[in-house]
Design an enzyme around this catalytic site. Structure first.
Site, short mmCIF file in Angstrom:
data_model
loop_
_atom_site.label_atom_id
_atom_site.label_comp_id
_atom_site.label_asym_id
_atom_site.label_seq_id
_atom_site.Cartn_x
_atom_site.Cartn_y
_atom_site.Cartn_z
N SER A 133 0.86 -1.19 0.00
CA SER A 133 0.00 0.00 0.00
C SER A 133 0.89 1.23 0.00
O SER A 133 2.02 1.18 0.51
CB SER A 133 -0.86 0.01 1.26
OG SER A 133 -1.49 1.26 1.41
N TYR A 146 -1.74 -0.08 10.75
CA TYR A 146 -1.89 -0.54 9.37
C TYR A 146 -0.65 -0.16 8.56
O TYR A 146 -0.05 -0.98 7.88
CB TYR A 146 -3.15 0.07 8.76
CG TYR A 146 -3.34 -0.27 7.30
CD1 TYR A 146 -3.77 -1.53 6.91
CD2 TYR A 146 -3.07 0.67 6.30
CE1 TYR A 146 -3.93 -1.85 5.56
CE2 TYR A 146 -3.23 0.36 4.96
CZ TYR A 146 -3.67 -0.90 4.60
OH TYR A 146 -3.81 -1.21 3.27
N1 LIG Z 1 -8.77 -0.20 -0.50
C1 LIG Z 1 -7.67 0.52 -0.45
O1 LIG Z 1 -7.68 1.78 -0.48
C2 LIG Z 1 -6.33 -0.19 -0.39
C3 LIG Z 1 -5.19 0.56 -0.71
C4 LIG Z 1 -3.95 -0.06 -0.67
C5 LIG Z 1 -3.85 -1.39 -0.32
N2 LIG Z 1 -4.96 -2.12 0.00
C6 LIG Z 1 -4.78 -3.53 0.36
O2 LIG Z 1 -5.45 -4.34 -0.57
C7 LIG Z 1 -5.77 -5.60 0.04
C8 LIG Z 1 -7.21 -5.92 -0.22
O3 LIG Z 1 -8.03 -4.94 0.39
P1 LIG Z 1 -9.39 -4.42 -0.30
O4 LIG Z 1 -9.30 -2.96 -0.42
O5 LIG Z 1 -9.68 -5.24 -1.47
O6 LIG Z 1 -10.41 -4.72 0.90
P2 LIG Z 1 -11.75 -5.62 0.96
O7 LIG Z 1 -12.64 -5.27 -0.18
O8 LIG Z 1 -12.26 -5.43 2.34
O9 LIG Z 1 -11.21 -7.11 0.77
C9 LIG Z 1 -10.46 -7.75 1.77
C10 LIG Z 1 -10.26 -9.21 1.43
O10 LIG Z 1 -9.41 -9.79 2.41
C11 LIG Z 1 -10.01 -10.96 2.92
N3 LIG Z 1 -9.63 -11.20 4.32
C12 LIG Z 1 -9.73 -10.37 5.37
N4 LIG Z 1 -9.27 -10.98 6.48
C13 LIG Z 1 -8.87 -12.21 6.12
C14 LIG Z 1 -8.31 -13.33 6.81
N5 LIG Z 1 -8.05 -13.33 8.12
N6 LIG Z 1 -8.00 -14.46 6.10
C15 LIG Z 1 -8.26 -14.51 4.79
N7 LIG Z 1 -8.80 -13.51 4.08
C16 LIG Z 1 -9.11 -12.37 4.75
C17 LIG Z 1 -11.51 -10.76 2.75
O11 LIG Z 1 -12.11 -12.03 2.58
P3 LIG Z 1 -13.23 -12.68 3.55
O12 LIG Z 1 -13.76 -11.60 4.44
O13 LIG Z 1 -14.25 -13.24 2.58
O14 LIG Z 1 -12.48 -13.75 4.26
C18 LIG Z 1 -11.57 -9.99 1.44
O15 LIG Z 1 -11.59 -10.87 0.33
C19 LIG Z 1 -5.43 -5.44 1.53
O16 LIG Z 1 -4.19 -6.06 1.79
C20 LIG Z 1 -5.35 -3.93 1.70
O17 LIG Z 1 -4.48 -3.60 2.76
C21 LIG Z 1 -6.21 -1.54 -0.03
#
Ligand SMILES: NC(=O)c1ccc[n+]([C@@H]2O[C@H](COP(=O)([O-])OP(=O)(O)OC[C@H]3O[C@@H](n4cnc5c(N)ncnc54)[C@H](OP(=O)(O)O)[C@@H]3O)[C@@H](O)[C@H]2O)c1
Length: 278
Positions: A133, A146
């Site tokens: 990120s 985070y």
């Molecule tokens: N959104 C942003 O602005 C942003 C920016 C930079 C980086 N990121 C990174 O991108 C990645 C994905 O985030 P997102 O934005 O796509 O969020 P999201 O829509 O909330 O998706 C999160 C995913 O992680 C899974 N997850 C959460 N806890 C877990 C666990 N203990 N074991 C297995 N799976 C788990 C969830 O699956 P289930 O709940 O179905 O298990 C879901 O598929 C993260 O690493 C986040 O830090 C996000």
């Protein structure tokens, strides 16, 4: 001889960035795509094979991998996207909750990598893509646990790339900026109320700014496209920052003196909340 199909595992594929990556990759007929979620659910996209996996549970990771390997006999690409965010002042976030943040976002990634590597080493090839990120190089106030977990992931990814080079396994870090996903809704406001109150309005302000930026951010498909392009490269690069302005911010964060960097970030996230109250 080059084999035809490429077997890919995407963690956190039930939502947001992981889901968009799995869908984009599944559009290539050469890619066999497996996705994971803690819930045992099928994907609405029939080309994605969903597996149940909790990245905090070693047995759950082993079981999911066993199913994939039994069927495909190999794993070519691992994409670690599972994760969530917590917010709160450092003083007010209970250490147990901070540990949970690291357990999912950092150690969860480590666990999956450790379980996948024996297969990749035996194959003498592989690609591991960790979803970092911009928060890994921008120390965001009131989202420090985070940011710290993502900062740790940056370091891990760079070390791992060097360790795995002799095995012909590439390690890459993809760094999205603000992206519109369920991440915002799922953010855990982890600060203890009575302590958090002492940091207001700065704390509330910072969280509001994060939420607004994410809600007005890129679509997860932009990150998916960056990953798709990365996989086409013969030697995928160490770091891919998604979005031009985030690439520029990355350079600025590296060259600006800390004083200037802090002044910019403080202004952006906490506004004019300068004074500590009596
Ligand atoms: N959104 C942003 O602005 C942003 C920016 C930079 C980086 N990121 C990174 O991108 C990645 C994905 O985030 P997102 O934005 O796509 O969020 P999201 O829509 O909330 O998706 C999160 C995913 O992680 C899974 N997850 C959460 N806890 C877990 C666990 N203990 N074991 C297995 N799976 C788990 C969830 O699956 P289930 O709940 O179905 O298990 C879901 O598929 C993260 O690493 C986040 O830090 C996000």
């Amino acid at each position: 001889m080059e084999k035809d199909n490429i077997v890919i595992l995407v963690t956190g594929a039930s939502s947001g960035i992981g889901q968009a990556i799995a869908e984009k990759l599944a559009s290539n007929p050469k890619y066999i795509v497996y996705g994971t979620s803690r819930k045992a659910s099928d994907s609405s996209n029939r080309k994605i094979h969903m597996l149940k996996m909790d990245v905090t549970d070693e047995n759950s990771i082993s079981n999911a991998l066993e199913q994939l390997i039994t069927k495909e006999k190999c794993i070519d690409v691992l994409i670690n996207s599972a994760g969530f965010g917590i917010s709160g002042a450092i003083e007010s976030v209970p250490v147990d909750v901070a540990k949970k943040q690291f357990d999912v976002n950092f150690f969860g990634t480590v666990r999956v990598i450790q379980k996948v590597l024996p297969y990749m080493r035996a194959q003498k090839k592989g690609i591991i893509i960790n979803i970092g990120s911009v928060a890994g190089y921008i120390p965001i106030p009131f989202q420090s646990m985070y940011s710290s977990a993502k900062y740790a992931l940056e370091s891990l990814s760079e070390s791992l790339r060097m360790e795995l080079a002799p095995f012909n396994i590439h390690v890459c870090l993809v760094e999205p900026g603000d992206t519109r996903t369920n991440f915002t809704k799922s953010r855990m406001k982890a600060g203890r109320e009575e302590i958090e109150a002492l940091y207001n309005p700065a704390s509330k302000n910072a969280i509001q700014v994060m939420e607004n930026d994410e809600e007005n951010g890129y679509s997860p498909e932009k990150v998916a496209f960056a990953v798709f392009k990365l996989l086409k490269k013969k030697t995928p690069p160490m770091r891919t920052t998604v979005g031009l302005e985030y690439k520029a911010i990355y350079v600025l964060m590296k060259i600006l003196p800390t004083r200037l960097k802090q002044s910019f970030l403080k202004k952006k996230y906490t506004g004019n909340c300068k004074k500590i109250r009596e």
